[in-house]
Design an enzyme around this catalytic site. Structure first.
Site, PDB file in Angstrom:
ATOM      1  CG  HIS A   1      41.081 -15.438  14.395  1.00  0.00           C
ATOM      2  ND1 HIS A   1      41.304 -14.526  15.108  1.00  0.00           N
ATOM      3  CD2 HIS A   1      41.704 -16.383  14.775  1.00  0.00           C
ATOM      4  CE1 HIS A   1      42.028 -14.993  16.253  1.00  0.00           C
ATOM      5  NE2 HIS A   1      42.284 -16.099  15.914  1.00  0.00           N
TER       6      HIS A   1
ATOM      7  CE1 TYR B   1      39.027  -6.041  15.625  1.00  0.00           C
ATOM      8  CE2 TYR B   1      39.953  -3.866  15.465  1.00  0.00           C
ATOM      9  CZ  TYR B   1      39.908  -5.067  14.999  1.00  0.00           C
ATOM     10  OH  TYR B   1      40.694  -5.562  14.059  1.00  0.00           O
TER      11      TYR B   1
ATOM     12  N   PRO C   1      45.223   1.719  11.257  1.00  0.00           N
ATOM     13  CG  PRO C   1      46.737   1.023  12.697  1.00  0.00           C
ATOM     14  CD  PRO C   1      46.338   2.226  12.081  1.00  0.00           C
TER      15      PRO C   1
ATOM     16  CE  LYS D   1      39.409  -3.958   5.768  1.00  0.00           C
ATOM     17  NZ  LYS D   1      39.548  -5.456   5.506  1.00  0.00           N
TER      18      LYS D   1
ATOM     19  CE1 TYR E   1      38.641  -8.640  10.898  1.00  0.00           C
ATOM     20  CE2 TYR E   1      38.747  -6.234  11.696  1.00  0.00           C
ATOM     21  CZ  TYR E   1      39.598  -7.453  11.745  1.00  0.00           C
ATOM     22  OH  TYR E   1      40.514  -7.661  12.690  1.00  0.00           O
TER      23      TYR E   1
END
Ligand code: FAS
Ligand code: PHB
Length: 397
Positions: free
Chosen positions: A72, A207, A299, A303, A391
Protein backbone atom coordinates in the site's frame (compact mmCIF):
# COMPACT_ATOMS: atom_id res chain seq x y z
CA UNK A 1 14.93 -27.35 32.15
CA UNK A 2 17.68 -24.88 31.30
CA UNK A 3 18.25 -22.47 28.41
CA UNK A 4 20.16 -19.30 27.55
CA UNK A 5 17.06 -17.13 26.93
CA UNK A 6 13.67 -18.00 28.39
CA UNK A 7 10.97 -16.26 26.30
CA UNK A 8 7.57 -15.72 27.92
CA UNK A 9 4.82 -15.36 25.31
CA UNK A 10 4.35 -16.77 21.81
CA UNK A 11 2.88 -13.67 20.17
CA UNK A 12 4.73 -11.76 17.45
CA UNK A 13 7.37 -10.42 19.89
CA UNK A 14 8.24 -13.78 21.45
CA UNK A 15 8.16 -15.73 18.21
CA UNK A 16 10.26 -13.23 16.26
CA UNK A 17 12.81 -12.99 19.08
CA UNK A 18 13.11 -16.80 19.11
CA UNK A 19 13.66 -16.75 15.34
CA UNK A 20 16.36 -14.08 15.52
CA UNK A 21 18.20 -15.76 18.44
CA UNK A 22 18.00 -19.19 16.80
CA UNK A 23 19.60 -17.79 13.64
CA UNK A 24 22.33 -16.22 15.79
CA UNK A 25 23.09 -19.65 17.28
CA UNK A 26 21.61 -18.96 20.71
CA UNK A 27 19.36 -21.47 22.43
CA UNK A 28 16.03 -20.33 23.81
CA UNK A 29 12.63 -21.70 24.79
CA UNK A 30 9.25 -20.06 24.14
CA UNK A 31 6.51 -20.62 26.74
CA UNK A 32 3.02 -19.73 25.48
CA UNK A 33 0.00 -20.09 27.76
CA UNK A 34 -2.61 -20.49 25.02
CA UNK A 35 -3.04 -23.24 22.45
CA UNK A 36 -1.67 -22.86 18.93
CA UNK A 37 -5.15 -22.57 17.37
CA UNK A 38 -6.05 -19.64 19.65
CA UNK A 39 -2.81 -17.75 19.12
CA UNK A 40 -3.03 -18.06 15.34
CA UNK A 41 -6.70 -16.99 15.18
CA UNK A 42 -6.49 -13.92 17.42
CA UNK A 43 -7.52 -10.92 15.27
CA UNK A 44 -5.08 -8.05 15.86
CA UNK A 45 -3.00 -5.78 13.66
CA UNK A 46 -3.00 -5.50 9.90
CA UNK A 47 -0.28 -3.06 8.80
CA UNK A 48 3.45 -3.86 8.58
CA UNK A 49 5.93 -0.98 8.34
CA UNK A 50 8.72 -1.24 5.78
CA UNK A 51 11.15 -2.05 8.60
CA UNK A 52 9.02 -4.96 9.80
CA UNK A 53 8.74 -6.32 6.25
CA UNK A 54 12.54 -6.15 5.92
CA UNK A 55 13.11 -8.00 9.22
CA UNK A 56 10.67 -10.79 8.32
CA UNK A 57 12.28 -11.25 4.91
CA UNK A 58 15.82 -11.21 6.38
CA UNK A 59 15.04 -13.90 8.95
CA UNK A 60 13.41 -16.17 6.38
CA UNK A 61 9.80 -15.54 7.45
CA UNK A 62 8.71 -13.34 4.53
CA UNK A 63 7.91 -15.78 1.68
CA UNK A 64 4.11 -15.99 2.11
CA UNK A 65 3.95 -12.30 3.05
CA UNK A 66 5.57 -11.46 -0.30
CA UNK A 67 3.09 -13.73 -2.10
CA UNK A 68 -0.09 -12.73 -0.28
CA UNK A 69 0.62 -9.34 1.32
CA UNK A 70 -0.75 -6.18 -0.29
CA UNK A 71 1.69 -3.30 -0.86
CA UNK A 72 0.00 0.00 0.00
CA UNK A 73 1.42 3.36 -1.14
CA UNK A 74 -1.00 5.59 0.72
CA UNK A 75 -4.06 6.05 2.89
CA UNK A 76 -7.13 8.24 2.51
CA UNK A 77 -8.35 10.68 5.15
CA UNK A 78 -12.05 11.59 5.03
CA UNK A 79 -13.67 14.45 6.89
CA UNK A 80 -16.53 16.89 6.22
CA UNK A 81 -17.57 14.82 3.19
CA UNK A 82 -14.18 15.27 1.50
CA UNK A 83 -11.35 12.81 0.81
CA UNK A 84 -7.63 13.52 0.95
CA UNK A 85 -4.97 10.97 -0.04
CA UNK A 86 -1.63 10.77 1.75
CA UNK A 87 0.90 9.68 -0.88
CA UNK A 88 3.56 7.75 1.06
CA UNK A 89 6.33 7.35 -1.59
CA UNK A 90 6.06 11.01 -2.69
CA UNK A 91 6.28 12.24 0.91
CA UNK A 92 8.86 9.78 2.28
CA UNK A 93 11.29 9.24 -0.63
CA UNK A 94 9.74 5.97 -1.76
CA UNK A 95 8.59 4.20 1.40
CA UNK A 96 5.28 2.31 1.74
CA UNK A 97 3.56 -0.26 4.02
CA UNK A 98 2.36 -3.85 3.64
CA UNK A 99 -1.14 -5.06 4.51
CA UNK A 100 -0.53 -8.54 5.98
CA UNK A 101 -2.43 -9.51 9.12
CA UNK A 102 -0.72 -10.26 12.41
CA UNK A 103 -2.51 -13.62 12.42
CA UNK A 104 -0.57 -14.53 9.25
CA UNK A 105 2.76 -13.31 10.64
CA UNK A 106 2.18 -15.47 13.73
CA UNK A 107 1.24 -18.52 11.61
CA UNK A 108 4.41 -18.10 9.53
CA UNK A 109 6.66 -17.78 12.60
CA UNK A 110 4.99 -20.71 14.42
CA UNK A 111 5.38 -22.97 11.37
CA UNK A 112 9.08 -22.07 11.02
CA UNK A 113 9.77 -22.61 14.70
CA UNK A 114 7.95 -25.96 14.87
CA UNK A 115 9.78 -27.08 11.73
CA UNK A 116 13.35 -26.36 12.80
CA UNK A 117 13.36 -23.79 15.55
CA UNK A 118 13.89 -23.78 19.31
CA UNK A 119 11.30 -25.40 21.63
CA UNK A 120 7.86 -23.71 21.54
CA UNK A 121 5.54 -24.98 24.27
CA UNK A 122 1.83 -24.19 23.93
CA UNK A 123 -0.40 -24.53 26.99
CA UNK A 124 2.57 -23.48 29.14
CA UNK A 125 1.38 -20.81 31.56
CA UNK A 126 4.18 -18.86 33.26
CA UNK A 127 3.33 -18.25 36.90
CA UNK A 128 6.29 -16.09 37.92
CA UNK A 129 9.80 -14.93 37.12
CA UNK A 130 12.06 -15.47 40.12
CA UNK A 131 15.36 -13.70 40.90
CA UNK A 132 15.32 -11.60 37.69
CA UNK A 133 18.27 -9.58 38.99
CA UNK A 134 20.40 -12.65 39.75
CA UNK A 135 22.83 -14.37 37.35
CA UNK A 136 20.38 -17.26 36.89
CA UNK A 137 16.77 -16.07 36.83
CA UNK A 138 14.13 -18.81 36.94
CA UNK A 139 10.77 -19.05 35.18
CA UNK A 140 8.13 -20.99 37.05
CA UNK A 141 5.41 -22.37 34.77
CA UNK A 142 2.66 -24.96 34.49
CA UNK A 143 2.48 -26.98 31.28
CA UNK A 144 -0.89 -28.57 30.63
CA UNK A 145 -0.65 -32.32 30.20
CA UNK A 146 -1.57 -33.87 26.85
CA UNK A 147 -4.89 -34.87 28.38
CA UNK A 148 -5.49 -31.13 28.94
CA UNK A 149 -5.28 -31.69 32.70
CA UNK A 150 -3.63 -28.94 34.67
CA UNK A 151 0.05 -29.90 34.49
CA UNK A 152 2.46 -29.89 37.42
CA UNK A 153 4.64 -26.89 38.12
CA UNK A 154 8.00 -26.83 36.38
CA UNK A 155 10.96 -24.44 36.33
CA UNK A 156 13.14 -23.15 33.49
CA UNK A 157 16.56 -21.82 34.53
CA UNK A 158 17.89 -19.12 32.20
CA UNK A 159 20.76 -16.74 31.68
CA UNK A 160 18.23 -14.13 30.47
CA UNK A 161 14.42 -13.80 30.45
CA UNK A 162 12.48 -11.98 27.71
CA UNK A 163 9.03 -10.84 28.87
CA UNK A 164 7.03 -10.93 25.63
CA UNK A 165 3.75 -11.78 27.35
CA UNK A 166 1.66 -8.78 26.38
CA UNK A 167 -0.36 -6.35 28.46
CA UNK A 168 -1.93 -9.00 30.67
CA UNK A 169 1.25 -11.03 31.20
CA UNK A 170 3.26 -11.67 34.36
CA UNK A 171 6.79 -10.57 33.38
CA UNK A 172 6.15 -6.87 34.03
CA UNK A 173 5.06 -7.67 37.56
CA UNK A 174 8.45 -9.28 38.32
CA UNK A 175 9.97 -5.78 38.39
CA UNK A 176 9.64 -4.20 41.86
CA UNK A 177 7.03 -1.42 41.75
CA UNK A 178 9.45 0.99 43.40
CA UNK A 179 11.80 0.50 40.44
CA UNK A 180 9.19 1.31 37.79
CA UNK A 181 7.41 4.39 36.43
CA UNK A 182 4.09 3.95 34.63
CA UNK A 183 2.68 6.49 32.16
CA UNK A 184 -0.84 5.90 30.93
CA UNK A 185 -3.99 7.37 29.44
CA UNK A 186 -7.35 5.66 28.95
CA UNK A 187 -9.72 6.93 26.23
CA UNK A 188 -13.50 7.24 26.73
CA UNK A 189 -14.11 5.20 23.60
CA UNK A 190 -13.18 1.82 22.06
CA UNK A 191 -13.05 0.26 18.61
CA UNK A 192 -15.69 -2.18 17.46
CA UNK A 193 -13.78 -4.31 14.92
CA UNK A 194 -15.46 -6.54 12.32
CA UNK A 195 -14.30 -9.01 9.71
CA UNK A 196 -16.62 -9.28 6.69
CA UNK A 197 -16.68 -11.61 3.70
CA UNK A 198 -16.96 -8.79 1.19
CA UNK A 199 -14.33 -7.28 -1.14
CA UNK A 200 -12.97 -4.01 0.21
CA UNK A 201 -14.75 -0.91 -1.14
CA UNK A 202 -11.40 0.83 -1.51
CA UNK A 203 -7.88 0.19 -2.81
CA UNK A 204 -6.23 1.74 0.24
CA UNK A 205 -7.21 2.23 3.89
CA UNK A 206 -9.76 4.95 4.68
CA UNK A 207 -9.50 6.77 8.02
CA UNK A 208 -12.75 8.75 8.44
CA UNK A 209 -13.46 11.44 11.03
CA UNK A 210 -17.22 12.07 11.20
CA UNK A 211 -19.18 13.99 13.84
CA UNK A 212 -20.90 10.65 14.67
CA UNK A 213 -17.50 9.06 15.29
CA UNK A 214 -14.36 7.59 13.75
CA UNK A 215 -14.41 4.73 11.21
CA UNK A 216 -11.57 2.80 9.53
CA UNK A 217 -11.84 0.69 6.38
CA UNK A 218 -8.98 -1.80 6.24
CA UNK A 219 -8.73 -5.22 4.63
CA UNK A 220 -7.24 -8.73 4.91
CA UNK A 221 -7.34 -9.79 1.24
CA UNK A 222 -9.12 -8.86 -2.03
CA UNK A 223 -12.10 -10.89 -0.67
CA UNK A 224 -12.12 -9.95 3.04
CA UNK A 225 -12.68 -6.52 4.60
CA UNK A 226 -11.58 -5.47 8.10
CA UNK A 227 -13.48 -2.47 9.47
CA UNK A 228 -13.58 -0.58 12.75
CA UNK A 229 -15.85 2.06 14.26
CA UNK A 230 -15.55 4.17 17.36
CA UNK A 231 -18.00 3.13 20.10
CA UNK A 232 -18.31 4.21 23.74
CA UNK A 233 -15.85 2.50 26.12
CA UNK A 234 -17.38 -0.67 27.55
CA UNK A 235 -19.59 -1.35 24.52
CA UNK A 236 -20.86 -4.93 24.22
CA UNK A 237 -20.44 -6.12 20.60
CA UNK A 238 -23.72 -8.05 20.99
CA UNK A 239 -25.51 -4.67 21.08
CA UNK A 240 -24.50 -4.09 17.44
CA UNK A 241 -26.42 -6.02 14.79
CA UNK A 242 -24.82 -6.44 11.37
CA UNK A 243 -27.33 -4.02 9.88
CA UNK A 244 -26.61 -1.39 12.54
CA UNK A 245 -22.87 -1.76 11.91
CA UNK A 246 -23.18 -1.37 8.13
CA UNK A 247 -25.58 1.59 8.49
CA UNK A 248 -23.21 3.38 10.90
CA UNK A 249 -20.13 2.67 8.80
CA UNK A 250 -21.88 3.96 5.66
CA UNK A 251 -22.87 7.15 7.44
CA UNK A 252 -19.35 7.80 8.70
CA UNK A 253 -17.61 7.06 5.37
CA UNK A 254 -20.07 9.27 3.42
CA UNK A 255 -18.16 11.41 0.91
CA UNK A 256 -19.01 13.72 -2.01
CA UNK A 257 -19.37 11.74 -5.23
CA UNK A 258 -20.76 8.26 -5.98
CA UNK A 259 -18.66 6.11 -3.64
CA UNK A 260 -20.65 3.43 -1.75
CA UNK A 261 -19.69 0.94 0.97
CA UNK A 262 -20.25 -2.69 -0.13
CA UNK A 263 -21.90 -4.87 2.51
CA UNK A 264 -21.51 -8.57 3.25
CA UNK A 265 -21.73 -11.22 5.99
CA UNK A 266 -19.88 -10.24 9.16
CA UNK A 267 -17.84 -13.22 10.38
CA UNK A 268 -16.21 -11.76 13.52
CA UNK A 269 -17.00 -8.92 15.90
CA UNK A 270 -14.95 -7.67 18.89
CA UNK A 271 -14.37 -4.54 20.96
CA UNK A 272 -10.82 -3.29 21.66
CA UNK A 273 -10.31 -0.76 24.46
CA UNK A 274 -8.15 2.27 23.60
CA UNK A 275 -5.22 2.92 25.88
CA UNK A 276 -1.77 4.50 25.89
CA UNK A 277 0.62 2.87 28.34
CA UNK A 278 4.37 2.77 28.96
CA UNK A 279 6.25 1.10 31.79
CA UNK A 280 9.81 2.31 32.33
CA UNK A 281 12.42 0.91 32.42
CA UNK A 282 12.04 -2.07 30.06
CA UNK A 283 14.76 -3.98 31.90
CA UNK A 284 15.40 -5.24 35.42
CA UNK A 285 18.58 -7.25 35.92
CA UNK A 286 18.42 -10.09 33.41
CA UNK A 287 14.71 -9.60 32.63
CA UNK A 288 13.96 -7.64 29.44
CA UNK A 289 10.43 -6.54 28.45
CA UNK A 290 9.46 -6.31 24.77
CA UNK A 291 6.24 -5.45 22.92
CA UNK A 292 2.91 -5.05 24.66
CA UNK A 293 4.46 -6.34 27.91
CA UNK A 294 6.09 -2.90 28.18
CA UNK A 295 3.84 -0.55 26.20
CA UNK A 296 0.46 -0.19 24.55
CA UNK A 297 -0.61 2.28 21.85
CA UNK A 298 -4.14 2.97 20.56
CA UNK A 299 -4.27 1.16 17.16
CA UNK A 300 -5.09 4.33 15.16
CA UNK A 301 -1.46 4.70 14.11
CA UNK A 302 -0.96 0.98 13.30
CA UNK A 303 2.11 0.96 15.57
CA UNK A 304 1.54 -1.83 18.13
CA UNK A 305 2.87 -4.79 16.23
CA UNK A 306 5.63 -2.78 14.54
CA UNK A 307 6.88 -1.47 17.88
CA UNK A 308 7.06 -5.03 19.21
CA UNK A 309 9.23 -5.91 16.21
CA UNK A 310 11.69 -3.09 16.78
CA UNK A 311 11.95 -3.98 20.48
CA UNK A 312 12.93 -7.58 19.73
CA UNK A 313 15.34 -6.60 16.94
CA UNK A 314 17.08 -4.36 19.49
CA UNK A 315 17.05 -7.12 22.14
CA UNK A 316 18.30 -9.80 19.74
CA UNK A 317 21.21 -7.56 18.71
CA UNK A 318 22.10 -6.96 22.38
CA UNK A 319 21.90 -10.63 23.37
CA UNK A 320 23.89 -11.69 20.31
CA UNK A 321 26.67 -9.18 21.08
CA UNK A 322 26.85 -10.55 24.62
CA UNK A 323 26.82 -14.15 23.32
CA UNK A 324 29.68 -13.45 20.90
CA UNK A 325 31.86 -11.08 22.92
CA UNK A 326 30.63 -11.00 26.51
CA UNK A 327 29.96 -7.27 26.11
CA UNK A 328 26.90 -5.97 27.98
CA UNK A 329 27.03 -2.60 26.18
CA UNK A 330 23.84 -3.04 24.14
CA UNK A 331 22.05 -4.86 26.98
CA UNK A 332 22.80 -1.89 29.23
CA UNK A 333 21.40 0.57 26.68
CA UNK A 334 18.43 -1.63 25.64
CA UNK A 335 15.72 0.14 27.62
CA UNK A 336 16.87 3.64 26.69
CA UNK A 337 17.21 2.70 23.00
CA UNK A 338 13.71 1.17 22.87
CA UNK A 339 12.01 3.93 24.86
CA UNK A 340 13.18 6.63 22.42
CA UNK A 341 11.20 4.84 19.69
CA UNK A 342 8.35 3.84 21.99
CA UNK A 343 7.66 7.46 22.91
CA UNK A 344 7.69 8.52 19.26
CA UNK A 345 5.09 5.82 18.55
CA UNK A 346 3.07 6.88 21.61
CA UNK A 347 3.15 10.49 20.41
CA UNK A 348 2.04 9.61 16.85
CA UNK A 349 -0.64 7.12 18.00
CA UNK A 350 -2.10 9.66 20.46
CA UNK A 351 -2.00 12.36 17.75
CA UNK A 352 -3.84 10.18 15.21
CA UNK A 353 -6.36 9.11 17.84
CA UNK A 354 -7.05 12.64 19.14
CA UNK A 355 -7.26 14.05 15.60
CA UNK A 356 -9.62 11.46 14.16
CA UNK A 357 -11.95 10.60 17.07
CA UNK A 358 -14.62 13.15 18.11
CA UNK A 359 -14.35 13.20 21.92
CA UNK A 360 -17.74 12.51 23.56
CA UNK A 361 -17.26 15.52 25.87
CA UNK A 362 -15.77 17.84 23.26
CA UNK A 363 -16.59 21.55 23.28
CA UNK A 364 -17.48 23.39 20.01
CA UNK A 365 -14.05 24.99 20.22
CA UNK A 366 -12.33 21.55 20.37
CA UNK A 367 -14.44 20.36 17.44
CA UNK A 368 -13.17 23.25 15.33
CA UNK A 369 -9.58 22.61 16.43
CA UNK A 370 -9.85 18.97 15.29
CA UNK A 371 -11.16 20.03 11.87
CA UNK A 372 -8.49 22.71 11.56
CA UNK A 373 -5.82 20.07 12.19
CA UNK A 374 -7.24 17.88 9.40
CA UNK A 375 -7.50 20.87 7.05
CA UNK A 376 -3.84 21.64 7.75
CA UNK A 377 -2.78 18.07 6.86
CA UNK A 378 -4.84 18.19 3.65
CA UNK A 379 -3.44 21.57 2.60
CA UNK A 380 0.21 21.32 3.61
CA UNK A 381 2.81 18.97 2.08
CA UNK A 382 4.87 19.47 5.24
CA UNK A 383 1.98 18.41 7.51
CA UNK A 384 1.18 15.45 5.23
CA UNK A 385 4.83 14.43 5.20
CA UNK A 386 4.94 14.45 9.00
CA UNK A 387 1.99 12.03 9.07
CA UNK A 388 3.42 9.87 6.26
CA UNK A 389 6.90 9.58 7.83
CA UNK A 390 5.43 8.35 11.11
CA UNK A 391 2.94 6.00 9.47
CA UNK A 392 5.47 4.16 7.26
CA UNK A 393 7.81 3.94 10.26
CA UNK A 394 10.65 6.14 11.52
CA UNK A 395 14.14 4.83 10.68
CA UNK A 396 15.66 2.45 13.27
CA UNK A 397 18.01 4.54 15.45
P1 FAS B 1 0.77 -10.22 22.36
O1 FAS B 1 -0.26 -9.81 23.37
O2 FAS B 1 0.38 -10.32 20.92
O3 FAS B 1 1.37 -11.66 22.75
C1 FAS B 1 1.62 -11.99 24.10
C2 FAS B 1 1.52 -13.51 24.21
O4 FAS B 1 1.88 -13.88 25.54
C3 FAS B 1 0.10 -14.00 23.97
O5 FAS B 1 0.10 -15.05 23.02
C4 FAS B 1 -0.35 -14.51 25.35
O6 FAS B 1 -1.20 -15.63 25.26
C5 FAS B 1 0.97 -14.87 26.00
N1 FAS B 1 0.95 -14.82 27.47
C6 FAS B 1 0.36 -13.89 28.25
N2 FAS B 1 0.54 -14.20 29.55
C7 FAS B 1 1.28 -15.35 29.58
C8 FAS B 1 1.79 -16.18 30.61
N3 FAS B 1 1.57 -15.90 31.90
N4 FAS B 1 2.50 -17.29 30.27
C9 FAS B 1 2.73 -17.61 28.98
N5 FAS B 1 2.26 -16.86 27.93
C10 FAS B 1 1.54 -15.75 28.25
N6 FAS B 1 -1.96 -3.23 16.77
C11 FAS B 1 -2.03 -2.66 15.56
O7 FAS B 1 -1.01 -2.19 15.05
N7 FAS B 1 -3.25 -2.56 14.90
C12 FAS B 1 -4.40 -3.10 15.43
O8 FAS B 1 -5.48 -3.01 14.84
C13 FAS B 1 -4.36 -3.73 16.68
N8 FAS B 1 -5.49 -4.31 17.23
C14 FAS B 1 -5.41 -4.91 18.46
C15 FAS B 1 -6.53 -5.52 19.06
C16 FAS B 1 -6.45 -6.10 20.34
C17 FAS B 1 -7.67 -6.75 20.97
C18 FAS B 1 -5.23 -6.07 21.04
C19 FAS B 1 -5.13 -6.64 22.44
C20 FAS B 1 -4.11 -5.49 20.45
C21 FAS B 1 -4.18 -4.91 19.15
N9 FAS B 1 -3.06 -4.35 18.52
C22 FAS B 1 -3.10 -3.77 17.32
C23 FAS B 1 -1.79 -4.39 19.14
C24 FAS B 1 -1.24 -5.78 18.93
O9 FAS B 1 -1.11 -6.03 17.55
C25 FAS B 1 0.04 -5.84 19.70
O10 FAS B 1 0.83 -4.68 19.51
C26 FAS B 1 0.84 -7.06 19.37
O11 FAS B 1 0.01 -8.18 19.56
C27 FAS B 1 2.07 -7.06 20.29
O12 FAS B 1 2.64 -8.31 20.24
P2 FAS B 1 3.25 -8.98 21.57
O13 FAS B 1 4.05 -7.97 22.28
O14 FAS B 1 3.85 -10.27 21.11
O15 FAS B 1 2.00 -9.24 22.53
C1 PHB C 1 -6.03 -3.44 10.63
O1 PHB C 1 -6.05 -3.74 9.42
O2 PHB C 1 -6.36 -4.25 11.53
C2 PHB C 1 -5.59 -2.04 11.04
C3 PHB C 1 -5.08 -1.19 10.07
C4 PHB C 1 -4.68 0.09 10.44
C5 PHB C 1 -4.83 0.50 11.75
C6 PHB C 1 -5.37 -0.37 12.71
C7 PHB C 1 -5.76 -1.64 12.35
O3 PHB C 1 -4.47 1.76 12.12
Amino acid sequence: MRTTVGIIGGGPAGLLLARLLHRAGMDCVVLESRERRYVEARQRAGILEQGTVDVLRKCGAGARMDREGLLHRGIELRFEGRAHRIDFPALTDGRSVMVYAQTEVVKDLVALQLADGPPLLFGAEVLAVEDPDSATPTIRFRHEGREGREGREQTLSCDFVAGCDGFHGVARRAIPAERTAVFERDYPYSWLGVLADVPPSCEELIYARHRRGFALHSMRSPQVSRLYLQVPAGTDPADWSDERIWDELSARFAVDGDWALERGPITAKSVTPMRSYVQEPMRHGRLFLAGDAAHIVPPTGAKGLNLAVTDVVTLARALTLHHETGSTELLDSYSETCLRRVWQAERFSAFMTDTLHPHPDRTPFEERLQLAQLERIAASPAASAELAENYVGLPLS
